[in-house]
Write an enzyme that holds these catalytic residues in place. Sequence first.
Site, PDB file in Angstrom:
ATOM      1  CG  HIS A 183      -1.970  -0.945   1.280  1.00  0.00           C
ATOM      2  ND1 HIS A 183      -2.040  -1.759   2.655  1.00  0.00           N
ATOM      3  CD2 HIS A 183      -2.767  -1.573   0.388  1.00  0.00           C
ATOM      4  CE1 HIS A 183      -2.926  -2.903   2.401  1.00  0.00           C
ATOM      5  NE2 HIS A 183      -3.339  -2.576   1.038  1.00  0.00           N
TER       6      HIS A 183
ATOM      7  CE  LYS B  94     -13.403  -6.953   3.257  1.00  0.00           C
ATOM      8  NZ  LYS B  94     -12.505  -6.370   2.703  1.00  0.00           N
TER       9      LYS B  94
ATOM     10  NE  ARG C  87      -2.697  -7.834  -4.315  1.00  0.00           N
ATOM     11  CZ  ARG C  87      -3.418  -8.228  -3.075  1.00  0.00           C
ATOM     12  NH1 ARG C  87      -2.842  -8.519  -1.877  1.00  0.00           N
ATOM     13  NH2 ARG C  87      -4.660  -8.573  -3.413  1.00  0.00           N
TER      14      ARG C  87
ATOM     15  CB  SER D  54      -4.104  -6.387   4.961  1.00  0.00           C
ATOM     16  OG  SER D  54      -3.934  -5.197   4.247  1.00  0.00           O
TER      17      SER D  54
HETATM   18  O1  PNS Z   1      -8.668  -2.758   0.346  1.00  0.00           O
HETATM   19  P1  PNS Z   1     -10.079  -3.379   0.038  1.00  0.00           P
HETATM   20  O2  PNS Z   1     -11.068  -4.080   0.919  1.00  0.00           O
HETATM   21  O3  PNS Z   1      -9.864  -4.206  -1.295  1.00  0.00           O
HETATM   22  O4  PNS Z   1     -10.806  -2.094  -0.721  1.00  0.00           O
HETATM   23  C1  PNS Z   1     -12.073  -2.074  -1.326  1.00  0.00           C
HETATM   24  C2  PNS Z   1     -12.689  -0.997  -1.436  1.00  0.00           C
HETATM   25  C3  PNS Z   1     -12.983  -0.019  -0.088  1.00  0.00           C
HETATM   26  C4  PNS Z   1     -11.935  -0.111  -2.285  1.00  0.00           C
HETATM   27  C5  PNS Z   1     -14.058  -1.153  -2.035  1.00  0.00           C
HETATM   28  O5  PNS Z   1     -14.927  -2.201  -1.379  1.00  0.00           O
HETATM   29  C6  PNS Z   1     -15.139   0.064  -1.853  1.00  0.00           C
HETATM   30  O6  PNS Z   1     -14.846   1.045  -2.456  1.00  0.00           O
HETATM   31  N1  PNS Z   1     -16.042  -0.126  -1.209  1.00  0.00           N
HETATM   32  C7  PNS Z   1     -17.222   0.979  -0.810  1.00  0.00           C
HETATM   33  C8  PNS Z   1     -18.571   0.456  -1.390  1.00  0.00           C
HETATM   34  C9  PNS Z   1     -18.591   0.802  -2.863  1.00  0.00           C
HETATM   35  O7  PNS Z   1     -18.483   1.655  -3.142  1.00  0.00           O
HETATM   36  N2  PNS Z   1     -18.598  -0.361  -3.664  1.00  0.00           N
HETATM   37  C10 PNS Z   1     -18.186  -0.137  -5.061  1.00  0.00           C
HETATM   38  C11 PNS Z   1     -19.544  -0.766  -5.803  1.00  0.00           C
HETATM   39  S1  PNS Z   1     -19.614  -2.382  -6.156  1.00  0.00           S
END
Ligand code: PNS
Length: 191
Positions: free
Chosen positions: A46, A70, A119, A158
């Site tokens: 990150h 989560k 990645r 993570s």
């Molecule tokens: O580090 P992560 O858990 O892979 O991040 C995922 C994240 C936070 C980028 C994604 O889950 C997100 O943007 N969630 C907010 C809800 C949303 O807008 N979802 C997208 C529509 S499917």
Amino acid sequence: MGRVATASEAPFLFILTKFVRIDSMREKLMKTAIYPGSFDPVTFGHLDVIKRAAEIFDELTVSVLNNNIKTPLFSVEERVKILEEATKDIPNVKVDSFSGLLIDYAKRKGVHVAIRGLRAITDFEYELQIAQTNRKLSEGELDTIFLTTSLEYAYLSSSSVKEIASFNGDISQCVPDFVGKLVYEKYGHIR
Ligand code: PNS
């Protein structure tokens, strides 16, 4: 009323208008981006994306998703604090948190670019779908720019950091020392 430009002044006025327009466009387009994620905890992968995105954009907001679904290891407040400490030497990085949809958060902040790290090909399908959903839902207002993770961090996640730490394994290659200490503490390990 101002005087009308003479024929000899006209080309200069044209050039001036162009510059003024480009300048105001640049101002409007002050390049800001959001890097959303869970960051539970932030890893060297990150941080590599954060550093590189901060070099491309004028301002980068790293934003922790407050996700009720989560069960995180660190609370949102803890993750924000950790990110603030980990990015304290990068002046154009801010840390924030958000709940709900990313597109709504980006709209509130007036930001049109989301950053995500890629990645491997396995990330791509999932990320592509989210990026396209966000673009569609935001009616083209939110684009996603992907930065490929540096090869040395391509294996990092993570979740693997948490799994290794839960068995008291070595995570010194994965996270900064102060983050490692906090992760071990969560699992009751003193190192
Ligand atoms: O580090 P992560 O858990 O892979 O991040 C995922 C994240 C936070 C980028 C994604 O889950 C997100 O943007 N969630 C907010 C809800 C949303 O807008 N979802 C997208 C529509 S499917």
